[in-house]
Design a protein around this motif. Sequence first.
Motif, PDB file in Angstrom:
ATOM      1  N   THR A 168      44.203  15.949  92.600  1.00 14.36           N
ATOM      2  CA  THR A 168      43.677  16.275  91.229  1.00 14.36           C
ATOM      3  C   THR A 168      43.628  15.482  90.304  1.00 14.36           C
ATOM      4  OG1 THR A 168      45.786  17.581  90.610  1.00 14.36           O
ATOM      5  CG2 THR A 168      44.399  18.766  91.760  1.00 14.36           C
ATOM      6  N   GLY A 169      44.710  14.503  90.265  1.00 13.04           N
ATOM      7  CA  GLY A 169      44.671  13.485  89.276  1.00 13.04           C
ATOM      8  C   GLY A 169      43.369  12.634  89.291  1.00 13.04           C
ATOM      9  N   VAL A 170      42.897  12.222  90.603  1.00 17.77           N
ATOM     10  CA  VAL A 170      41.734  11.360  90.845  1.00 17.77           C
ATOM     11  C   VAL A 170      40.561  12.069  90.259  1.00 17.77           C
ATOM     12  CG1 VAL A 170      40.355  10.510  92.456  1.00 17.77           C
ATOM     13  CG2 VAL A 170      42.612  10.260  92.716  1.00 17.77           C
ATOM     14  N   PHE A 171      40.518  13.319  90.522  1.00 15.52           N
ATOM     15  CA  PHE A 171      39.371  14.249  89.986  1.00 15.52           C
ATOM     16  C   PHE A 171      39.442  14.440  88.596  1.00 15.52           C
ATOM     17  CE2 PHE A 171      38.549  17.110  94.117  1.00 15.52           C
ATOM     18  CZ  PHE A 171      38.223  15.936  94.626  1.00 15.52           C
ATOM     19  N   LEU A 172      40.547  14.600  87.962  1.00  9.63           N
ATOM     20  CA  LEU A 172      40.893  14.734  86.580  1.00  9.63           C
ATOM     21  C   LEU A 172      40.261  13.245  85.684  1.00  9.63           C
ATOM     22  CD1 LEU A 172      42.014  16.324  84.162  1.00  9.63           C
ATOM     23  CD2 LEU A 172      44.125  15.040  84.353  1.00  9.63           C
ATOM     24  N   VAL A 173      40.451  12.282  86.399  1.00 14.09           N
ATOM     25  CA  VAL A 173      39.913  10.895  85.926  1.00 14.09           C
ATOM     26  C   VAL A 173      38.502  11.097  85.806  1.00 14.09           C
ATOM     27  CG1 VAL A 173      39.715   8.732  86.092  1.00 14.09           C
ATOM     28  CG2 VAL A 173      41.962   9.454  86.475  1.00 14.09           C
ATOM     29  N   LEU A 174      37.891  11.686  86.736  1.00 14.00           N
ATOM     30  CA  LEU A 174      36.552  11.503  86.784  1.00 14.00           C
ATOM     31  C   LEU A 174      35.798  12.753  85.691  1.00 14.00           C
ATOM     32  CD1 LEU A 174      35.635  11.469  90.540  1.00 14.00           C
ATOM     33  CD2 LEU A 174      35.141   9.608  88.848  1.00 14.00           C
ATOM     34  N   GLU A 175      36.472  13.667  85.531  1.00 16.15           N
ATOM     35  CA  GLU A 175      36.061  14.649  84.566  1.00 16.15           C
ATOM     36  C   GLU A 175      36.120  14.207  83.005  1.00 16.15           C
ATOM     37  OE1 GLU A 175      38.028  18.688  83.883  1.00 16.15           O
ATOM     38  OE2 GLU A 175      38.994  18.007  86.043  1.00 16.15           O
ATOM     39  N   VAL A 176      37.469  13.466  82.769  1.00 11.58           N
ATOM     40  CA  VAL A 176      37.350  12.862  81.520  1.00 11.58           C
ATOM     41  C   VAL A 176      36.360  11.788  81.149  1.00 11.58           C
ATOM     42  CG1 VAL A 176      39.162  11.473  80.144  1.00 11.58           C
ATOM     43  CG2 VAL A 176      39.982  13.423  81.577  1.00 11.58           C
ATOM     44  N   ILE A 177      36.088  11.014  82.292  1.00 17.31           N
ATOM     45  CA  ILE A 177      35.040  10.043  81.921  1.00 17.31           C
ATOM     46  C   ILE A 177      33.670  10.811  81.432  1.00 17.31           C
ATOM     47  CG2 ILE A 177      33.360   8.286  83.247  1.00 17.31           C
ATOM     48  CD1 ILE A 177      36.009   7.571  84.760  1.00 17.31           C
ATOM     49  N   ALA A 178      33.483  11.871  82.450  1.00 19.52           N
ATOM     50  CA  ALA A 178      32.192  12.610  82.009  1.00 19.52           C
ATOM     51  C   ALA A 178      32.310  13.223  80.488  1.00 19.52           C
ATOM     52  CB  ALA A 178      31.912  13.872  82.955  1.00 19.52           C
ATOM     53  N   ALA A 179      33.332  13.872  80.203  1.00 20.96           N
ATOM     54  CA  ALA A 179      33.883  14.361  78.955  1.00 20.96           C
ATOM     55  C   ALA A 179      33.363  13.107  77.863  1.00 20.96           C
ATOM     56  CB  ALA A 179      34.853  14.948  78.830  1.00 20.96           C
ATOM     57  N   ALA A 180      33.790  11.931  78.074  1.00 21.24           N
ATOM     58  CA  ALA A 180      33.848  10.571  77.347  1.00 21.24           C
ATOM     59  C   ALA A 180      32.453  10.581  77.294  1.00 21.24           C
ATOM     60  CB  ALA A 180      34.680   9.696  77.755  1.00 21.24           C
ATOM     61  N   VAL A 181      31.609  10.358  78.114  1.00 20.72           N
ATOM     62  CA  VAL A 181      30.171   9.921  78.110  1.00 20.72           C
ATOM     63  C   VAL A 181      29.247  10.812  77.220  1.00 20.72           C
ATOM     64  CG1 VAL A 181      27.912   9.962  79.481  1.00 20.72           C
ATOM     65  CG2 VAL A 181      30.047   8.785  80.544  1.00 20.72           C
ATOM     66  N   VAL A 182      29.587  12.370  77.627  1.00 28.83           N
ATOM     67  CA  VAL A 182      29.059  12.919  76.541  1.00 28.83           C
ATOM     68  C   VAL A 182      29.254  12.984  75.176  1.00 28.83           C
ATOM     69  CG1 VAL A 182      28.858  15.530  76.102  1.00 28.83           C
ATOM     70  CG2 VAL A 182      28.865  15.100  78.213  1.00 28.83           C
ATOM     71  N   ALA A 183      30.667  12.832  74.891  1.00 26.71           N
ATOM     72  CA  ALA A 183      30.952  12.386  73.337  1.00 26.71           C
ATOM     73  C   ALA A 183      30.310  11.291  73.008  1.00 26.71           C
ATOM     74  CB  ALA A 183      32.498  12.148  73.290  1.00 26.71           C
ATOM     75  N   VAL A 184      30.468  10.227  73.405  1.00 26.93           N
ATOM     76  CA  VAL A 184      29.591   8.723  73.026  1.00 26.93           C
ATOM     77  C   VAL A 184      28.099   9.094  72.750  1.00 26.93           C
ATOM     78  CG1 VAL A 184      29.021   6.609  73.827  1.00 26.93           C
ATOM     79  CG2 VAL A 184      31.402   7.320  74.024  1.00 26.93           C
ATOM     80  N   LEU A 185      27.382   9.640  73.751  1.00 26.39           N
ATOM     81  CA  LEU A 185      26.233   9.926  73.613  1.00 26.39           C
ATOM     82  C   LEU A 185      25.820  10.844  72.474  1.00 26.39           C
ATOM     83  CD1 LEU A 185      25.017  10.171  77.438  1.00 26.39           C
ATOM     84  CD2 LEU A 185      24.541   8.256  76.002  1.00 26.39           C
ATOM     85  N   GLY A 186      26.550  11.553  72.369  1.00 25.82           N
ATOM     86  CA  GLY A 186      26.202  12.660  71.373  1.00 25.82           C
ATOM     87  C   GLY A 186      26.514  12.150  69.845  1.00 25.82           C
ATOM     88  N   PHE A 187      27.429  11.245  69.758  1.00 21.59           N
ATOM     89  CA  PHE A 187      27.680  10.581  68.538  1.00 21.59           C
ATOM     90  C   PHE A 187      26.635   9.746  68.189  1.00 21.59           C
ATOM     91  CE2 PHE A 187      32.524  12.040  68.689  1.00 21.59           C
ATOM     92  CZ  PHE A 187      32.355  12.961  67.672  1.00 21.59           C
TER      93      PHE A 187
END
Length: 473
Positions: A168-187
């Motif tokens: 689950t830790g590996v999967f968690l890294v991927l979803e945090v990356i996805a959330a970060a991409v959304v944040a960077v693009l939105g701002f």
Amino acid sequence: MTDTLRPAETAAAPPDVPAPPESRTLKRSIGVVGGTLLTLSCVTPASTLFVVVPDLFGSLGTATTLTIAIGSLLCVAVAFCYSELGTLIPSAGGEYAMVSTMAGRLAGWLVFVLSLLVVMIVPPVIAMGTADYLEPVVRLDPSLAGAGVMLLATLAGLLDLRANAWITGVFLVLEVIAAAVVAVLGFAHAERGPGSLVSMEVAGADGGADTVTAVLVVSGLAIALFVTQGFSTAVYLSEELEDPRRNVARTVLATLGISAVIILVPVAAITLGASDLAELTGGDIGAMVTAWSDSAVGTFVSLCVALAIVNAGIVMVIQNSRVLFASARDKAWPGPVNTVFAKLGRFGSPWVATLAVGVPGAAMCFVDLDTLYGVTGVSVTGMYLLVAVAALLARRGPHRRAQAWRMPLWPAVPVLLIAVLAYILIQQETSHLLWTGGITAVATLYWALYLRPRRGTRWLVTVPEDVREPSRP
């Protein structure tokens, strides 16, 4: 008297309901890092962001960020209650063990029913969202995709807990990356200033802007509380955390802080980056990401979200199975059922309980669950309310001197929390209150007709011995 038993007292239980020694206690095998990874994965920030938050955008518009922020602040008080109670009562039973010990067996039983309702409904509902985010690669029927995710999560749940922590830790890294991409693009594509985060507007049916009232925000707080609800998983894992008196509180509070940031920052970015109020209210985050970048980035984010949903399924099955295991160990059901659900497998996991929550979850993916988000919000609010009551009673008698993490500003924190949660509860839709109330009434009948007359042999809530071991690095 709450009739909650300590391990030394269990020998006095009648001989017709013994449990094998190997089924009494789970193995302590994870530290704060592993527990935080598992707990964060239950919060599953990316799937929450992409599956739950769009519904809030639809009803609250630009007030979504503010509502989630208020909900996160309320969750700090809730986390204080969980941390203190979880270190006093380190049991896989989670809320029901804590509440039973402090507020009595009936209150504990009702919390158990509410928590079981939440954890049985949420995984298949989220799992069915997998098909939407796999669509850039393959088209699948939502029910079939959801059932597949639930079965995969069930198989993973049969493994050793430490192995699951790293999966689950590996999967968690991927979803945090996805959330970060959304944040960077939105701002980066902001269409409005920070003041819009408190502008309280939602797109109206006529294409104009409607005002979001304070009543709507209060009503939305039930779902906002659910957005970060998974931090409570730490108390379910307390029997498997090393040095629980210290590590439960650390895991609860760290998980809440991290998950709030991971969710709130992208929500603010989406609010600022949406091209107009109608797009924001529509809540199609995947389409916004594609518009801000290109289809390849949109596909990457969608696949990360799909993995996040699988991740959430694994952790929720783990959590649910621990609750069912603990309820069987505490004799909540007829004798043969208790014996079966309390069995542990070769990896130390409660394998029958894992199958019992995972397989029905797969079947529930073929049921219409459209109204159950509201029921879940009511259940979470009611569960937190009873936990706050237990926290208010946590310093009576011998518990006053027990070694445990202690919340600041007690008793003001639980008193204020009880008042706020009660107000949020009465603001929910009548139908959702009736559904939850009906289930609670049936559970109360089971208590009155089966459990209470057998108080000497049923619902004997135990608190496992606190085995202190050196924490792993």
